[in-house]
Design an enzyme around this catalytic site. Structure first.
Site, short mmCIF file in Angstrom:
data_model
loop_
_atom_site.label_atom_id
_atom_site.label_comp_id
_atom_site.label_asym_id
_atom_site.label_seq_id
_atom_site.Cartn_x
_atom_site.Cartn_y
_atom_site.Cartn_z
N HIS A 87 20.29 17.70 -21.23
CA HIS A 87 19.59 16.52 -21.75
C HIS A 87 18.30 16.23 -20.99
O HIS A 87 17.38 15.63 -21.52
CB HIS A 87 20.49 15.30 -21.71
N HIS A 112 15.28 11.61 -12.72
CA HIS A 112 15.15 12.53 -13.84
C HIS A 112 13.95 12.13 -14.69
O HIS A 112 13.34 11.09 -14.46
CB HIS A 112 16.41 12.53 -14.70
N HIS A 114 11.91 12.01 -18.74
CA HIS A 114 11.96 11.98 -20.21
C HIS A 114 10.58 12.36 -20.72
O HIS A 114 9.57 11.98 -20.14
CB HIS A 114 12.35 10.58 -20.71
N HIS A 139 12.66 8.20 -14.05
CA HIS A 139 13.64 7.20 -13.67
C HIS A 139 14.26 7.58 -12.33
O HIS A 139 14.62 8.75 -12.12
CB HIS A 139 14.75 7.10 -14.72
N THR A 221 20.20 4.48 -20.69
CA THR A 221 19.51 4.78 -21.94
C THR A 221 20.16 5.93 -22.71
O THR A 221 19.60 6.38 -23.71
CB THR A 221 18.03 5.12 -21.68
N THR A 222 21.28 6.43 -22.23
CA THR A 222 22.03 7.47 -22.92
C THR A 222 23.51 7.13 -22.85
O THR A 222 23.93 6.32 -22.02
CB THR A 222 21.79 8.85 -22.27
#
Length: 376
Positions: A87, A112, A114, A139, A221-222
């Site tokens: 992801h 991580h 995005h 993040h 957020t996941t």
């Protein structure tokens, strides 16, 4: 951090934790964002993240002090672990790194990224400001180590997690700090691949100004979307080069190495969620002005200097004009005397003419007296 919590982190893709892999979720497809709440109930909660920050609707909170990274730059010799979980790319952090400036001490867990897909569509960041997204977002995840023994215990509690959100934009210059991550992505191209990378200064990834940020209560957020996150979204953006962003968007796969169909890891960001009457606080006021880059500061300084020089030239011109006008007035005041001298010959001529007239008149009078004596 105990062994159980460390094992869980290996399955923590971004801001989520999959307790089991019974339900495989994606950003699009069969178990995409619109279906998350069916399999993970908290994803349908009323305090979800990310959100769109409307700056005119934020509330200034003077109690929000600058955030203080503790130990971020003291990385030591122990390497970091870089991991592709299918992801995102996760960098695990030692728990002796922590974050101050919050009601409790929060220990670091991981960070991580995005991003988007490199196409013409604008997007990549999870949070937006006034409806505008950035090209990517970083993040940095922490757990409340004052109240809870580990990440797994804290992540389900409302005050359990704290996350720093850093919006990333592109420019012409390369960001050396992000190369500490991007240069090693080729070693974890497929899901479940892991590599050790040299430790580096984590604070170099953050904006310079850690005192201007937005604060709100939200969620991972996941999936499983636990609503346990104290969010701090920085106002200042961080810049990377277009080449760095392109590498990030095109080098990783969400599929495993043995899968026959390769799937690029792209568009790994969640759409913004409703605020649902939540308040978004700001650590700064609108009157304090926008964040200025070093280039903008230089331009302002040069502009002020040019303005001062221009003002000096104008003042000098005005003074010179005033002096010139004063000299002209003096000359003008002297002119009547000169005109008086110029009129003196005219007066002499008039006097001569008057004398001639008088002589003529006297001659005529003598003639009149003599005229009777000359008659026959």
């Amino acid at each position: 951090m105990d062994c159980v919590a460390l094992f869980m982190l290996l399955f923590l893709p971004g801001l989520h934790w999959t307790a089991a892999e019974e339900t495989s979720w994606t950003y699009t497809g069969m178990v995409g964002q619109s279906e998350w709440s069916e399999h993970f109930p908290e994803c349908g909660g009323t305090s979800q993240s990310p959100v769109d920050v409307v700056t005119t609707q934020t509330k200034y909170d003077p109690a929000l002090t600058p955030l203080t990274p503790l130990g971020y730059s003291q990385h030591g010799n122990q390497p970091f672990t870089l991991y592709n979980n299918g992801h995102t790319a996760v960098i695990e952090l030692p728990d002796w790194m922590s974050l101050g400036g919050l009601p409790w001490l929060f220990s670091a867990v991981q960070m991580h990224l995005h991003w988007g897909n490199g196409g013409p569509s604008y997007g990549g960041s999870e949070h937006t400001i006034n409806g505008q997204s950035a090209e990517a977002e970083l993040h940095v995840l922490h757990y409340n180590s004052e109240l809870y023994p580990n990440m797994s215990a804290a992540m389900t509690q409302r005050d359990g997690l704290a996350v720093l959100g850093i919006l990333i934009v592109t420019g012409e210059e390369t960001n050396p700090a992000f190369n500490n991550i991007i240069n090693y992505l080729s070693r974890i191209r497929h899901a479940n691949q892991k590599v050790f990378i040299p430790a580096f200064d984590v604070q170099s990834l953050l904006p310079e100004d850690l005192g201007r940020y937005y604060r709100y209560n939200g969620s991972l957020t996941t999936p499983p979307c636990y609503q346990s996150v104290i969010w701090s979204l920085f106002n200042e953006r961080v810049q990377i080069s277009k080449a760095q962003l392109l590498k990030m968007e095109t080098i990783l796969f969400s599929s495993k190495a043995g899968d026959p169909d390769r799937m690029l890891l792209q568009d790994n960001y969640r759409a913004t969620q409703p605020l649902n009457h939540r308040a978004v606080f700001a650590s700064f006021t609108a009157e304090s002005g926008k964040e200025l880059t070093s280039g903008e500061v230089t331009a302002i300084v040069i502009g002020i200097m040019c303005g001062c020089v221009g003002l000096a030239v104008i003042v000098r011109f005005i003074i010179k004009t005033i002096r010139s006008t004063s000299s002209w007035d003096v000359l003008t005041n002297n002119r009547p005397a000169q005109m008086q001298r110029m009129k003196e010959p005219e007066k002499a001529i008039e006097k001569q003419q008057e004398m001639v007239l008088n002589s003529t008149s006297q001659a005529e009078k003598r003639e009149e007296r003599l005229s009777p004596q000359t008659k026959p």
